[in-house]
Design a protein around this motif. Structure first.
Motif, PDB file in Angstrom:
ATOM      1  N   SER A   1       9.153   2.391  -8.533  1.00 11.72           N
ATOM      2  CA  SER A   1       7.847   1.758  -8.373  1.00 11.72           C
ATOM      3  C   SER A   1       6.768   2.798  -8.174  1.00 11.72           C
ATOM      4  CB  SER A   1       7.899   0.797  -7.199  1.00 11.72           C
ATOM      5  OG  SER A   1       6.625   0.243  -6.937  1.00 11.72           O
ATOM      6  N   ILE A   2       7.070   3.864  -7.365  1.00 12.55           N
ATOM      7  CA  ILE A   2       6.082   4.921  -7.106  1.00 12.55           C
ATOM      8  C   ILE A   2       5.835   5.710  -8.382  1.00 12.55           C
ATOM      9  CG2 ILE A   2       5.613   7.034  -5.795  1.00 12.55           C
ATOM     10  CD1 ILE A   2       5.404   4.488  -4.159  1.00 12.55           C
ATOM     11  N   SER A   3       6.906   5.946  -9.162  1.00 12.16           N
ATOM     12  CA  SER A   3       6.737   6.695 -10.418  1.00 12.16           C
ATOM     13  C   SER A   3       5.799   5.940 -11.363  1.00 12.16           C
ATOM     14  CB  SER A   3       8.104   6.911 -11.092  1.00 12.16           C
ATOM     15  OG  SER A   3       8.927   7.715 -10.297  1.00 12.16           O
ATOM     16  N   ALA A   4       5.937   4.605 -11.427  1.00 14.77           N
ATOM     17  CA  ALA A   4       5.069   3.799 -12.270  1.00 14.77           C
ATOM     18  C   ALA A   4       3.628   3.881 -11.778  1.00 14.77           C
ATOM     19  CB  ALA A   4       5.559   2.349 -12.279  1.00 14.77           C
ATOM     20  N   HIS A   5       3.455   3.897 -10.475  1.00 19.05           N
ATOM     21  CA  HIS A   5       2.100   4.006  -9.899  1.00 19.05           C
ATOM     22  C   HIS A   5       1.480   5.332 -10.255  1.00 19.05           C
ATOM     23  CE1 HIS A   5      -1.186   3.888  -7.027  1.00 19.05           C
ATOM     24  NE2 HIS A   5      -0.746   5.078  -6.531  1.00 19.05           N
TER      25      HIS A   5
ATOM     26  N   GLU B   1       0.836  -1.210   0.000  1.00 18.27           N
ATOM     27  CA  GLU B   1       0.000   0.000   0.000  1.00 18.27           C
ATOM     28  C   GLU B   1       0.864   1.250   0.000  1.00 18.27           C
ATOM     29  OE1 GLU B   1      -2.596   0.230   3.285  1.00 18.27           O
ATOM     30  OE2 GLU B   1      -3.524   2.094   2.656  1.00 18.27           O
ATOM     31  N   ILE B   2       0.471   2.201  -0.821  1.00 12.58           N
ATOM     32  CA  ILE B   2       1.196   3.473  -0.894  1.00 12.58           C
ATOM     33  C   ILE B   2       0.484   4.474   0.016  1.00 12.58           C
ATOM     34  CG2 ILE B   2       1.943   5.343  -2.389  1.00 12.58           C
ATOM     35  CD1 ILE B   2       2.011   3.345  -4.680  1.00 12.58           C
TER      36      ILE B   2
ATOM     37  N   TYR C   1       8.617  10.481  -1.201  1.00 14.80           N
ATOM     38  CA  TYR C   1       8.897  10.527  -2.629  1.00 14.80           C
ATOM     39  C   TYR C   1       9.087  11.966  -3.092  1.00 14.80           C
ATOM     40  CZ  TYR C   1       8.116  10.065  -7.675  1.00 14.80           C
ATOM     41  OH  TYR C   1       8.244  10.131  -9.058  1.00 14.80           O
ATOM     42  N   ALA C   2       8.163  12.874  -2.623  1.00 17.12           N
ATOM     43  CA  ALA C   2       8.247  14.277  -3.010  1.00 17.12           C
ATOM     44  C   ALA C   2       9.517  14.923  -2.489  1.00 17.12           C
ATOM     45  CB  ALA C   2       7.021  15.025  -2.502  1.00 17.12           C
ATOM     46  N   ASP C   3       9.975  14.482  -1.356  1.00 14.42           N
ATOM     47  CA  ASP C   3      11.182  15.069  -0.746  1.00 14.42           C
ATOM     48  C   ASP C   3      12.448  14.425  -1.240  1.00 14.42           C
ATOM     49  OD1 ASP C   3       9.579  15.482   2.523  1.00 14.42           O
ATOM     50  OD2 ASP C   3       9.653  16.827   0.777  1.00 14.42           O
ATOM     51  N   GLY C   4      12.311  13.379  -2.132  1.00 10.52           N
ATOM     52  CA  GLY C   4      13.490  12.720  -2.672  1.00 10.52           C
ATOM     53  C   GLY C   4      14.213  11.854  -1.678  1.00 10.52           C
ATOM     54  N   GLN C   5      13.456  11.263  -0.726  1.00 11.60           N
ATOM     55  CA  GLN C   5      14.082  10.498   0.342  1.00 11.60           C
ATOM     56  C   GLN C   5      13.908   8.984   0.191  1.00 11.60           C
ATOM     57  OE1 GLN C   5      12.420  12.086   3.938  1.00 11.60           O
ATOM     58  NE2 GLN C   5      13.499  14.054   3.764  1.00 11.60           N
ATOM     59  N   LEU C   6      13.338   8.513  -0.946  1.00 14.90           N
ATOM     60  CA  LEU C   6      13.123   7.082  -1.131  1.00 14.90           C
ATOM     61  C   LEU C   6      14.306   6.453  -1.881  1.00 14.90           C
ATOM     62  CD1 LEU C   6       9.336   6.918  -2.155  1.00 14.90           C
ATOM     63  CD2 LEU C   6      10.359   6.430   0.088  1.00 14.90           C
TER      64      LEU C   6
END
Length: 268
Positions: free
Chosen positions: A24-28, A3-4, A12-17
């Motif tokens: 994977s989040i970009s694909a989502h 689950e996201i 993700y927005a802060d560039g911390q992943l």
């Protein structure tokens, strides 16, 4: 894919992943228009925050906010607190100490208690005497009455207690207590069984108020009263009923003709 959550999106927005999770989040986001729109909003908010606060972040840290200064300020606050607490404790201690030192002022016995104690003490001392029970004997009663009246600066009669079974032996002058009538006169009476009673008289108290009190103290019964002219305490070790009769006779004679005198100050 797990689950996201909003926390993951913010990271993700802060560039911390990590790169793999980021892909994977970009694909989502690419497959979900609504999620992509929300991410765009987060990124714009980040840009606005950076625009506003990056100049401040680039400034040197103010001296007052440096860790060493913050620690020093905290230490000073703790020191002031401790000093304040110590001062409070000292003030409380001083207050308690002052209260303790002032205790005699608040616990001071009443005038009647002092006079009764004086009368009982004098009674105990002189009724035990044989040859020196009195200073001036009853044979010179006229002189005794005049002398004691002069020393007390008030008229003092010598009560007749024959109806109560007592004969005057004589009397003496006693030092008394300053401010509580001053010098005192003691009259002593004796019955046929050699029982003795004494009458302790001073000038009036400063307030000149009427007062009546009965108490048992020091193995003796004491009947006390005060008026605008004298204070008087009758002391003896007789049964209470007989002591009341004697005290009533003394009171009646020493207050005869005085306005406001109670007829029977001591009742059953």
């Amino acid at each position: 894919m797990s689950e996201i959550t909003s926390e993951v999106l913010m990271a993700y927005a802060d560039g911390q992943l990590p790169e793999a999770q980021r892909a994977s989040i970009s694909a989502h986001l690419a497959a979900n228009g609504q999620a992509e729109a929300e991410m765009g909003l987060m990124l714009r908010q980040n840009d606005a925050i950076k625009t506003l606060f990056d100049p401040v972040a680039a400034e040197a840290v103010p001296a007052r906010l440096r860790p060493r200064r913050l620690a020093e300020n905290q230490r000073r606050r703790r020191t002031r607190f401790r000093l304040g607490a110590l001062a409070a404790i000292l003030l409380v201690g001083l207050g308690v100490g002052a209260g303790w030192l002032a205790r005699p002022l608040f616990d001071a016995p009443s005038a009647s208690a002092i006079l009764i104690a004086n009368a009982v003490n004098a009674h105990s001392v002189y009724v035990a005497e044989n040859r020196h029970a009195v200073e001036v004997g009853s044979a010179d009663s006229a002189h005794l009455g005049n002398w004691l009246s002069s020393r007390l600066e008030t008229r003092l009669g010598l009560p007749d207690l024959a109806p109560e079974g007592f004969t005057l032996m004589g009397g003496r002058l006693l030092p008394g207590t300053p401010g509580l009538g001053g010098r005192a006169a003691q009259l002593m009476y004796e019955d046929q069984a050699s029982e003795r009673v004494t009458i302790y008289v001073t000038a009036a108290l400063p307030d000149r108020e009427n007062a009546y009190q009965f108490t048992s103290t020091g193995g003796a019964e004491a009947f006390y009263w005060a008026n605008a002219r004298i204070t008087c305490t009758v002391v003896g070790t007789l049964p209470q009923a007989r002591m009341r009769d004697v005290a009533g006779a003394v009171y009646a004679q020493l207050t005869e003709g005085e306005m406001g005198a109670a007829k029977r100050p001591y009742r059953e």
